[in-house]
Design a protein around this motif. Structure first.
Motif, mmCIF file in Angstrom:
data_model
loop_
_atom_site.group_PDB
_atom_site.id
_atom_site.type_symbol
_atom_site.label_atom_id
_atom_site.label_comp_id
_atom_site.label_asym_id
_atom_site.label_seq_id
_atom_site.Cartn_x
_atom_site.Cartn_y
_atom_site.Cartn_z
ATOM 1 N N ALA A 36 51.081 -87.327 5.239
ATOM 2 C CA ALA A 36 49.816 -86.593 5.367
ATOM 3 C C ALA A 36 49.940 -85.226 4.703
ATOM 4 O O ALA A 36 51.014 -84.628 4.705
ATOM 5 C CB ALA A 36 49.445 -86.427 6.836
ATOM 6 N N SER A 37 48.845 -84.743 4.124
ATOM 7 C CA SER A 37 48.843 -83.389 3.571
ATOM 8 C C SER A 37 48.194 -82.405 4.544
ATOM 9 O O SER A 37 48.280 -81.201 4.351
ATOM 10 C CB SER A 37 48.117 -83.356 2.220
ATOM 11 N N ARG A 38 47.542 -82.953 5.586
ATOM 12 C CA ARG A 38 46.939 -82.096 6.618
ATOM 13 C C ARG A 38 47.184 -82.738 7.966
ATOM 14 O O ARG A 38 47.252 -83.961 8.076
ATOM 15 C CB ARG A 38 45.416 -81.985 6.446
ATOM 16 N N ILE A 39 47.294 -81.897 8.981
ATOM 17 C CA ILE A 39 47.235 -82.409 10.351
ATOM 18 C C ILE A 39 46.269 -81.526 11.124
ATOM 19 O O ILE A 39 46.269 -80.297 10.972
ATOM 20 C CB ILE A 39 48.625 -82.459 11.038
ATOM 21 N N ARG B 162 53.043 -77.699 1.869
ATOM 22 C CA ARG B 162 53.322 -79.126 1.993
ATOM 23 C C ARG B 162 52.394 -79.772 3.017
ATOM 24 O O ARG B 162 51.920 -80.889 2.830
ATOM 25 C CB ARG B 162 54.781 -79.324 2.423
ATOM 26 N N LEU B 163 52.178 -79.061 4.109
ATOM 27 C CA LEU B 163 51.352 -79.592 5.194
ATOM 28 C C LEU B 163 50.444 -78.476 5.701
ATOM 29 O O LEU B 163 50.928 -77.454 6.183
ATOM 30 C CB LEU B 163 52.232 -80.114 6.338
ATOM 31 N N ALA B 164 49.134 -78.692 5.578
ATOM 32 C CA ALA B 164 48.185 -77.727 6.141
ATOM 33 C C ALA B 164 47.932 -78.112 7.593
ATOM 34 O O ALA B 164 47.820 -79.294 7.921
ATOM 35 C CB ALA B 164 46.881 -77.757 5.346
ATOM 36 N N ILE B 165 47.879 -77.130 8.463
ATOM 37 C CA ILE B 165 47.656 -77.403 9.890
ATOM 38 C C ILE B 165 46.363 -76.732 10.344
ATOM 39 O O ILE B 165 46.236 -75.510 10.290
ATOM 40 C CB ILE B 165 48.834 -76.910 10.759
ATOM 41 N N ASP B 166 45.399 -77.552 10.742
ATOM 42 C CA ASP B 166 44.182 -77.032 11.373
ATOM 43 C C ASP B 166 44.399 -77.065 12.875
ATOM 44 O O ASP B 166 44.903 -78.058 13.408
ATOM 45 C CB ASP B 166 42.965 -77.909 11.018
ATOM 46 N N TYR B 167 43.995 -76.021 13.548
ATOM 47 C CA TYR B 167 44.310 -75.906 14.971
ATOM 48 C C TYR B 167 43.032 -75.603 15.750
ATOM 49 O O TYR B 167 42.350 -74.620 15.477
ATOM 50 C CB TYR B 167 45.345 -74.785 15.155
ATOM 51 N N VAL B 168 42.705 -76.476 16.674
ATOM 52 C CA VAL B 168 41.514 -76.305 17.506
ATOM 53 C C VAL B 168 41.974 -76.027 18.934
ATOM 54 O O VAL B 168 42.665 -76.853 19.532
ATOM 55 C CB VAL B 168 40.640 -77.578 17.489
ATOM 56 N N VAL B 169 41.619 -74.866 19.462
ATOM 57 C CA VAL B 169 42.105 -74.497 20.801
ATOM 58 C C VAL B 169 41.104 -74.903 21.880
ATOM 59 O O VAL B 169 39.918 -75.033 21.609
ATOM 60 C CB VAL B 169 42.418 -72.984 20.902
ATOM 61 N N PRO B 170 41.600 -75.125 23.101
ATOM 62 C CA PRO B 170 40.685 -75.476 24.183
ATOM 63 C C PRO B 170 40.021 -74.208 24.711
ATOM 64 O O PRO B 170 40.702 -73.257 25.048
ATOM 65 C CB PRO B 170 41.618 -76.080 25.240
#
Lengths: 86, 350
Positions: B168-171, B213-221
């Motif tokens: 994966a290139s994103r998570i 290498r890996l983009a990380i999108d982060y959604v917080v509660p």
């Protein structure tokens, strides 16, 4: 370097808003007119020098003036993941 | 003049072989016999593109559970839309990818036992691994979608490693948002503040370690937040959703609200977006009561989420309780304090 669009990235006309956009996995951005001029020349075949030469002809400007701008623009688009080299 | 939407979320079916307890579908799931036809979806995609949508998210339920999925993707691409497939990946075959631009693949946990317990499907993890290989083999970009919560947060580093391993290139590391099934299962899912802080630390470190290498999108509660999220970028400002039965919504969760929404069987997307009272109702700031009215954040968070406000307070117009200025903000801390059970109710057709 020979830029090409990264997998899943493309330049597309946004007719409803009268502009061009770069579409990518679950995001998009709107290139300014200079970036757009560069992106329109990205086809995976033209290398950086060919892009500079094409822009120099298009805008009737000296290649050495344009070259620095193109280099910075390509570096920015590469770091944003929109383009890849080779 | 109403600004046109940027993206369409097309929930083409509620059917899904998985039974995740945080499913974002409504608790009352639509049956297959009620779903829009291939021709109806084809018209919806053309209308969305003409209205100004640039991307479509083909979602569900599991969108590939529809036998006509390849035709749906082809129709979306013909309309000129950028096609995102949002899938669990347990029944993916090559023909489904012919007209897809990007795949978002869900994972329920990094290891098989946890994934089967949360997703409720035996053998799912191996199928997902194969789906990831199929997507990458086609040269398509892959995003791993890891929904995280109390039951799997201890595997967050392994989930990030799985994204790299599967190419994966994103998570997307997305903390559960509490609507529908997730709200019903909140006590089993909601993390403590310490769990959230540890997750945030792990994500920050991984972003640095895997930059480029890996983009990380982060959604917080937002149960631990003091400001609400700008849900959907504001009501009916950027996104449009169509349910399996054709209801036109400003967000997929909006079916939980006691409101009348238009249907593609009766009207066009343009007429709904530009003229239907349900879309105008919470657009902008004019509808806002105190403390949102006049608040400096009003055009940043748009009063937060209408679905959360209604679910927690019973008042459609209330400020989202995620906001510290809300009179109901204490409800969130109460929910956090009450969380900590292990059992949950898997999603199911009633």
């Amino acid at each position: 370097m020979t830029p090409r669009f990264a997998p899943g990235v493309r330049l597309q006309e946004d007719k409803a808003r009268g502009r061009w956009v770069v579409l990518a996995p679950e995001r998009m951005f709107v290139p300014d007119e200079h970036a757009l001029a560069v992106l329109r020349l990205v086809d995976g075949a033209r290398d950086e020098a060919a892009i500079v030469a094409a822009l120099a002809a298009q805008f009737d400007a000296p290649a050495e003036v344009i070259a620095g701008d193109v280099r910075a623009m390509l570096a920015d688009l590469l770091s944003r993941g929109a383009l890849r080299d080779g | 003049m109403v600004e046109p939407p940027l993206a369409l979320l097309a929930e083409v079916t509620h059917r899904c072989p998985l039974r995740c307890p945080y499913c974002s579908n409504p608790v009352e799931l639509a049956r297959a016999s009620e779903e829009l036809s291939t021709d109806e979806w084809t018209r919806v995609f053309a209308e969305a593109a003409a209205l100004g949508c640039l991307q479509v998210h083909l979602s569900g339920g599991e969108p590939t559970a529809r036998r006509d999925f390849p035709q749906l993707a082809a129709a979306a691409r013909r309309a000129g839309l950028y096609v995102n497939l949002i899938t669990a990946g347990v029944a993916l075959v090559p023909a489904m990818l012919d007209d897809v631009d990007h795949v978002q693949l869900s994972v329920q946990d990094s290891e098989e036992a946890g994934a089967e317990r949360i997703g409720g499907m035996r053998g799912a993890q191996a199928r997902k691994r194969a789906a990831a290989a199929l997507v990458r083999g086609r040269g398509l970009p892959l995003t791993l979608n890891a929904v995280v919560h109390r039951q799997n947060l201890h595997h967050l580093p392994e989930l990030i490693a799985l994204a790299l391993e599967w190419g994966a290139s994103r998570i997307e590391v997305a903390h559960v948002q509490y609507y529908g099934w997730a709200l019903a299962n909140r006590a089993a899912l909601l993390p403590t503040r310490a769990m959230l802080d540890e997750a945030t630390r792990i994500v920050d470190a991984a972003r640095l370690a895997h930059a480029g290498r890996l983009a990380i999108d982060y959604v917080v509660p937002d149960y631990h937040a003091s400001r609400p999220k700008a849900c959907m970028g504001g009501w009916a400002r950027r996104f449009l959703a169509v349910s399996p039965t054709g209801r036109i919504l400003p967000c997929h969760a909006a079916e939980t609200l006691p409101m009348d929404f238009p249907n593609v069987r009766d009207t066009t997307l343009r007429a709904a977006w530009e003229g239907h009272p349900a879309f105008a109702r919470f657009r902008g700031t004019a509808w806002m009561p105190a403390p949102c009215a006049g608040c400096e954040h009003a055009e940043r968070d748009w009063g937060g989420c209408r679905c959360q406000a209604f679910a927690l307070t019973g008042d459609l117009h209330a400020t989202d309780p995620a906001c510290a200025l809300s009179a109901h903000h204490g409800l969130l801390a109460d929910a956090v304090a009450e969380a900590g059970t292990d059992g949950f109710r898997p999603r199911a057709f009633s």
